[in-house]
Design an enzyme around this catalytic site. Structure first.
Site, PDB file in Angstrom:
ATOM      1  N   LYS A   1       7.171  -4.276  -2.459  1.00 31.81           N
ATOM      2  CA  LYS A   1       8.538  -3.975  -2.049  1.00 31.81           C
ATOM      3  C   LYS A   1       8.692  -4.071  -0.539  1.00 31.81           C
ATOM      4  O   LYS A   1       9.631  -4.678  -0.038  1.00 31.81           O
ATOM      5  CB  LYS A   1       8.913  -2.567  -2.520  1.00 31.81           C
ATOM      6  CG  LYS A   1      10.360  -2.176  -2.237  1.00 31.81           C
ATOM      7  CD  LYS A   1      11.306  -3.017  -3.049  1.00 31.81           C
ATOM      8  CE  LYS A   1      12.748  -2.579  -2.902  1.00 31.81           C
ATOM      9  NZ  LYS A   1      13.658  -3.509  -3.590  1.00 31.81           N
TER      10      LYS A   1
ATOM     11  N   CYS B   1       0.838  -1.199   0.000  1.00 31.79           N
ATOM     12  CA  CYS B   1       0.000   0.000   0.000  1.00 31.79           C
ATOM     13  C   CYS B   1       0.878   1.255   0.000  1.00 31.79           C
ATOM     14  O   CYS B   1       1.998   1.246   0.504  1.00 31.79           O
ATOM     15  CB  CYS B   1      -0.944   0.054   1.181  1.00 31.79           C
ATOM     16  SG  CYS B   1      -2.088  -1.340   1.289  1.00 31.79           S
TER      17      CYS B   1
ATOM     18  N   HIS C   1      18.348 -37.544  -2.985  1.00 36.41           N
ATOM     19  CA  HIS C   1      17.334 -37.796  -1.969  1.00 36.41           C
ATOM     20  C   HIS C   1      15.958 -37.325  -2.431  1.00 36.41           C
ATOM     21  O   HIS C   1      15.154 -36.842  -1.636  1.00 36.41           O
ATOM     22  CB  HIS C   1      17.734 -37.124  -0.656  1.00 36.41           C
ATOM     23  CG  HIS C   1      18.997 -37.667  -0.069  1.00 36.41           C
ATOM     24  ND1 HIS C   1      19.032 -38.792   0.716  1.00 36.41           N
ATOM     25  CD2 HIS C   1      20.289 -37.264  -0.202  1.00 36.41           C
ATOM     26  CE1 HIS C   1      20.275 -39.051   1.066  1.00 36.41           C
ATOM     27  NE2 HIS C   1      21.064 -38.138   0.517  1.00 36.41           N
TER      28      HIS C   1
ATOM     29  N   GLU D   1      10.513 -14.611  -8.902  1.00 40.77           N
ATOM     30  CA  GLU D   1       9.871 -13.338  -8.557  1.00 40.77           C
ATOM     31  C   GLU D   1       9.405 -12.578  -9.785  1.00 40.77           C
ATOM     32  O   GLU D   1       8.283 -12.069  -9.818  1.00 40.77           O
ATOM     33  CB  GLU D   1      10.855 -12.440  -7.792  1.00 40.77           C
ATOM     34  CG  GLU D   1      10.982 -12.707  -6.319  1.00 40.77           C
ATOM     35  CD  GLU D   1      11.946 -11.742  -5.665  1.00 40.77           C
ATOM     36  OE1 GLU D   1      11.618 -11.236  -4.580  1.00 40.77           O
ATOM     37  OE2 GLU D   1      13.028 -11.482  -6.225  1.00 40.77           O
TER      38      GLU D   1
ATOM     39  N   GLU E   1      19.121 -17.426  -3.751  1.00 39.61           N
ATOM     40  CA  GLU E   1      18.817 -16.094  -4.256  1.00 39.61           C
ATOM     41  C   GLU E   1      18.622 -16.097  -5.766  1.00 39.61           C
ATOM     42  O   GLU E   1      17.730 -15.405  -6.283  1.00 39.61           O
ATOM     43  CB  GLU E   1      19.922 -15.112  -3.855  1.00 39.61           C
ATOM     44  CG  GLU E   1      19.715 -13.695  -4.360  1.00 39.61           C
ATOM     45  CD  GLU E   1      18.459 -13.022  -3.831  1.00 39.61           C
ATOM     46  OE1 GLU E   1      18.124 -11.944  -4.343  1.00 39.61           O
ATOM     47  OE2 GLU E   1      17.819 -13.565  -2.906  1.00 39.61           O
TER      48      GLU E   1
ATOM     49  N   LYS F   1      15.154 -14.802  -7.506  1.00 44.43           N
ATOM     50  CA  LYS F   1      15.103 -13.723  -8.488  1.00 44.43           C
ATOM     51  C   LYS F   1      14.312 -14.145  -9.718  1.00 44.43           C
ATOM     52  O   LYS F   1      13.502 -13.393 -10.246  1.00 44.43           O
ATOM     53  CB  LYS F   1      16.520 -13.315  -8.916  1.00 44.43           C
ATOM     54  CG  LYS F   1      17.193 -12.358  -7.983  1.00 44.43           C
ATOM     55  CD  LYS F   1      16.498 -11.008  -7.991  1.00 44.43           C
ATOM     56  CE  LYS F   1      16.492 -10.361  -6.635  1.00 44.43           C
ATOM     57  NZ  LYS F   1      15.810 -11.014  -5.551  1.00 44.43           N
TER      58      LYS F   1
ATOM     59  N   TRP G   1      -3.286  -2.596  -1.534  1.00 45.07           N
ATOM     60  CA  TRP G   1      -3.024  -4.034  -1.665  1.00 45.07           C
ATOM     61  C   TRP G   1      -4.130  -4.744  -0.891  1.00 45.07           C
ATOM     62  O   TRP G   1      -4.266  -4.578   0.319  1.00 45.07           O
ATOM     63  CB  TRP G   1      -1.656  -4.365  -1.076  1.00 45.07           C
ATOM     64  CG  TRP G   1      -1.320  -5.821  -1.028  1.00 45.07           C
ATOM     65  CD1 TRP G   1      -1.775  -6.751  -0.164  1.00 45.07           C
ATOM     66  CD2 TRP G   1      -0.419  -6.512  -1.897  1.00 45.07           C
ATOM     67  NE1 TRP G   1      -1.226  -7.969  -0.416  1.00 45.07           N
ATOM     68  CE2 TRP G   1      -0.382  -7.852  -1.478  1.00 45.07           C
ATOM     69  CE3 TRP G   1       0.369  -6.123  -2.981  1.00 45.07           C
ATOM     70  CZ2 TRP G   1       0.406  -8.814  -2.107  1.00 45.07           C
ATOM     71  CZ3 TRP G   1       1.156  -7.086  -3.601  1.00 45.07           C
ATOM     72  CH2 TRP G   1       1.175  -8.409  -3.162  1.00 45.07           C
TER      73      TRP G   1
ATOM     74  N   ARG H   1       5.604  -0.578  -4.365  1.00 46.57           N
ATOM     75  CA  ARG H   1       5.172  -1.174  -3.101  1.00 46.57           C
ATOM     76  C   ARG H   1       4.135  -2.275  -3.311  1.00 46.57           C
ATOM     77  O   ARG H   1       3.857  -3.045  -2.402  1.00 46.57           O
ATOM     78  CB  ARG H   1       4.598  -0.087  -2.179  1.00 46.57           C
ATOM     79  CG  ARG H   1       5.628   0.942  -1.764  1.00 46.57           C
ATOM     80  CD  ARG H   1       5.007   2.030  -0.921  1.00 46.57           C
ATOM     81  NE  ARG H   1       4.580   1.535   0.377  1.00 46.57           N
ATOM     82  CZ  ARG H   1       5.378   1.417   1.439  1.00 46.57           C
ATOM     83  NH1 ARG H   1       6.645   1.735   1.339  1.00 46.57           N
ATOM     84  NH2 ARG H   1       4.919   0.967   2.579  1.00 46.57           N
TER      85      ARG H   1
ATOM     86  N   ASN I   1      -2.693   2.322   5.599  1.00 41.79           N
ATOM     87  CA  ASN I   1      -1.758   1.247   5.298  1.00 41.79           C
ATOM     88  C   ASN I   1      -1.586   0.438   6.573  1.00 41.79           C
ATOM     89  O   ASN I   1      -1.232   0.985   7.617  1.00 41.79           O
ATOM     90  CB  ASN I   1      -0.411   1.827   4.838  1.00 41.79           C
ATOM     91  CG  ASN I   1       0.614   0.740   4.540  1.00 41.79           C
ATOM     92  OD1 ASN I   1       0.265  -0.424   4.403  1.00 41.79           O
ATOM     93  ND2 ASN I   1       1.868   1.123   4.425  1.00 41.79           N
ATOM     94  N   GLY I   2      -1.858  -0.867   6.502  1.00 39.30           N
ATOM     95  CA  GLY I   2      -1.735  -1.715   7.683  1.00 39.30           C
ATOM     96  C   GLY I   2      -2.962  -2.583   7.857  1.00 39.30           C
ATOM     97  O   GLY I   2      -3.749  -2.790   6.927  1.00 39.30           O
TER      98      GLY I   2
END
Length: 608
Positions: A603, A2, A504, A488, A481, A485, A75, A27, A101-102
């Site tokens: 973000k 948000c 395994h 994402e 990582e 990437k 969001w 964001r 926001n929250g």
């Protein structure tokens, strides 16, 4: 998650708010809206989808005249994306408007109470209850109404509030969600993050928990939740406004990949003095460092992966046991923190909700916390006992690149300092490492010069459905990582595995044409990794290997090799990540994905 922007001043508010919200698109959001006071009443416009939809509906803000307003990118948490659920929310008479926001955790009992009092709700959100509660408690004094609401709501919030009866004022308040206040010659601003207002001012105030800001065009005041006025120091943001722009690059992500040599140098250079590492912000004596028995690293996402790298580096170089926790699990597993332990929390934004909660849990148990963050004045920066800043500058793309790399070098320096003080490396070894550390920016420049080769290779795998990353030791940490990437930003399914675990179960997923990215940067593990490459090749895999320049033997086992400049094995991840970032970027571009704003991601994850 948000974004909030508010403005009161001499300019038309709607275009300023739209511009600010555009700087916060990183964001993550699924709808947007604005509330503007037009001189007579509050006018509200909302739209599902990208901010461009709201811009088109309002003709760039021209259909909403007025010099006072608040805006929001939402969001969805409570209620699906819809016009009704989009912010701003108002009371029934539309004389009070709120952006949030929250999460209001106790909104259901509060909503039930307000409904018993006759209030009618038109959305599924938790935020609307705030608008109606403000209406209920408002008797002409906005601060008093806000105070009464804050004493009743539970959860996290950054709020921007307008009252039609106070057309020259914006009110804002925060608890555990980021919020800043800015002042320019033309007016005053509220925003979730600095980039939203950099175009207009660099003079900001960081609002702390349970503080209320009262903004007029030429005056800003701050109050406690008990309406006691408090004095705050203004901070001048030293970011160049151009740093938050694309600067001719197609995407912020590519720009930020190319900024890594500079940002790494900015992070390490001030801390290298007289051929030594000096971390003044650490706040630990040599005796305290020598007494350390265990280190706990807590982080989320890519920051967690830097913690995984640090675990291998610290344990081998410093000989201190290191535990690495995903922040969202840390509190709930009731961790055992022993005496003489150290807690390190890592976050780009300094606002990551789970990491912040882990910080507070550690401090509540009596342990000092070191924060590694990128944003000055952020919640973690304020609440941690000591802070190491990563001087990455503003990072706009949702998928982190340069902030991740700066976190790595900050952890390298911490490891080297600890190792030298504890005597686990001698002066000759220390100076050798220091030389390798200083060379990293130039070596990364060399790797960036290979982008054409990486792009050409990535174009072959735009249609891939499954990609696997494998490595041993530190190479496993960088595999995590590299895989993240890719998934994402390209939405390609990818997984990272410790190469020794292939037999395994995982090897059953390898079939003809499957791309396997094999990391082999650790000389003592070359042969082991080559054996794993041979295993997947035998099942039909196509192997892209990343390895040191001296490991020519890997060519016989692999189909495509990217060679990395020579450096200490401790620092290899800082080089290996560059081709992996470029590979992910060009796969995503080839698929036509929204690289800077990937679906479903944000973000700053400021709610649990």
């Amino acid at each position: 998650m948000c974004g909030i922007v508010g403005y009161i001043g001499k300019q038309q508010a709607a275009p300023v708010i739209l511009d600010g919200l555009s700087k916060l698109e990183y964001r993550g959001y699924d709808s947007a809206g604005m509330a503007i006071y037009d001189g007579e009443k509050i006018q509200t416009t909302k739209a599902v989808g990208r901010l461009k939809v709201l811009e088109n509906i309002t003709r760039g803000g021209s259909t909403l005249p007025g010099t006072l307003g608040i805006g929001h990118t939402r969001w969805a948490t409570h209620g699906a994306p819809s016009d009704a659920n989009s912010h701003p929310h108002t009371n029934t008479s539309r004389t009070i408007a709120v952006v949030h926001n929250g999460i209001i955790e106790n909104y259901i009992p509060l909503k039930n109470k307000m409904q018993e009092r006759g209030y009618v709700f038109t959305s599924e959100t938790d935020t609307e209850v705030v608008a109606h509660m403000l209406d209920y408690y408002y008797q002409g004094n906005p601060l008093e109404a806000i105070r009464k609401v804050l004493h009743r709501v539970e959860g996290s919030y950054a709020l921007g509030i307008m009252f039609a009866e106070h057309p020259d004022t914006i009110f804002s308040v925060r608890k555990d969600s980021p919020l800043i206040v800015g002042q320019s010659q033309d007016g005053a601003f509220i925003a979730s993050d600095v980039p939203a207002i950099l175009k207009y001012t660099r003079n900001v105030y960081y609002v702390q928990n349970m503080e209320i800001a009262q903004l007029k065009a030429d005056e800003i005041k701050f109050f406690t939740v008990d309406e006691e006025e408090i004095h705050k120091e203004m901070v001048t943001v030293d970011w160049d406004a151009e740093a938050a722009e694309k600067g001719g690059y197609e995407h912020f992500m590519l720009k930020e990949i190319y900024e890594q040599p500079k940002t790494i140098n900015d992070t390490i250079s001030p801390r290298i003095k007289d051929n030594d590492i000096v971390i003044e912000e650490l706040g630990m004596t040599d005796e305290e460092i020598k007494a350390l028995r265990r280190i706990h690293i807590v982080a989320c996402g890519s920051a967690y992966h830097t913690g995984m790298t640090a675990k291998y580096v610290i344990e081998k170089m410093v000989r201190i046991p290191v535990e690495v926790d995903v922040a969202s699990e840390f509190r709930y597993r009731d961790p055992i923190l022993e005496e003489d332990s150290m807690v390190i929390v890592i976050s780009q934004s300094g606002e990551t909700a789970d990491t912040l909660a882990a910080l507070r849990e550690s401090k509540a148990r009596g342990f000092k916390v070191l924060g590694i963050v990128n944003v000055v004045g952020s919640s973690i920066a304020r609440e941690a006992d000591n802070i190491i800043y990563t001087w990455a500058g503003p990072e706009i793309s949702v998928a982190t690149t340069k902030a991740y790399s700066c976190q790595l070098v900050a952890l390298y320096m911490l490891s080297m300092k600890f190792a030298k003080i504890r005597g686990t490396i001698d002066e000759e070894q220390f100076q050798s490492l220091l030389g390798d550390l200083r060379r990293l920016p130039d070596q990364i420049e060399r790797l960036l010069g290979q982008k054409g080769k990486i792009q050409k290779f990535a174009n072959r795998y735009v249609g891939a459905k499954d990609i696997f990353f494998i490595g041993r030791g530190l190479d496993y940490a960088i595999s995590l990582e590299g895989s993240l990437k890719l998934k994402e930003i390209s939405y390609v399914h990818s997984e990272a595995y410790a190469a020794g675990e292939l037999k395994h179960g995982t090897i059953s997923l390898i079939e003809d044409g499957t791309l396997v990215v094999a990391l082999a940067t650790q000389p003592h593990l070359y042969q082991k990794t080559i054996s794993n490459i041979v295993e997947v090749k035998a099942r039909g895999a196509f192997v892209m290997a990343l390895t040191g320049e001296d490991n020519k033997a890997i060519e016989k086992a692999s189909d495509y090799v990217v060679y990395l400049p020579e450096t200490s094995p401790y620092f290899a991840n800082s080089l290996a990540i560059i081709p992996l970032q470029l590979f992910a970027y060009y796969v995503a571009v080839g698929k036509g994905c929204d690289v800077d704003k990937p679906r479903n991601l944000a973000k700053s994850v400021t709610v649990e």
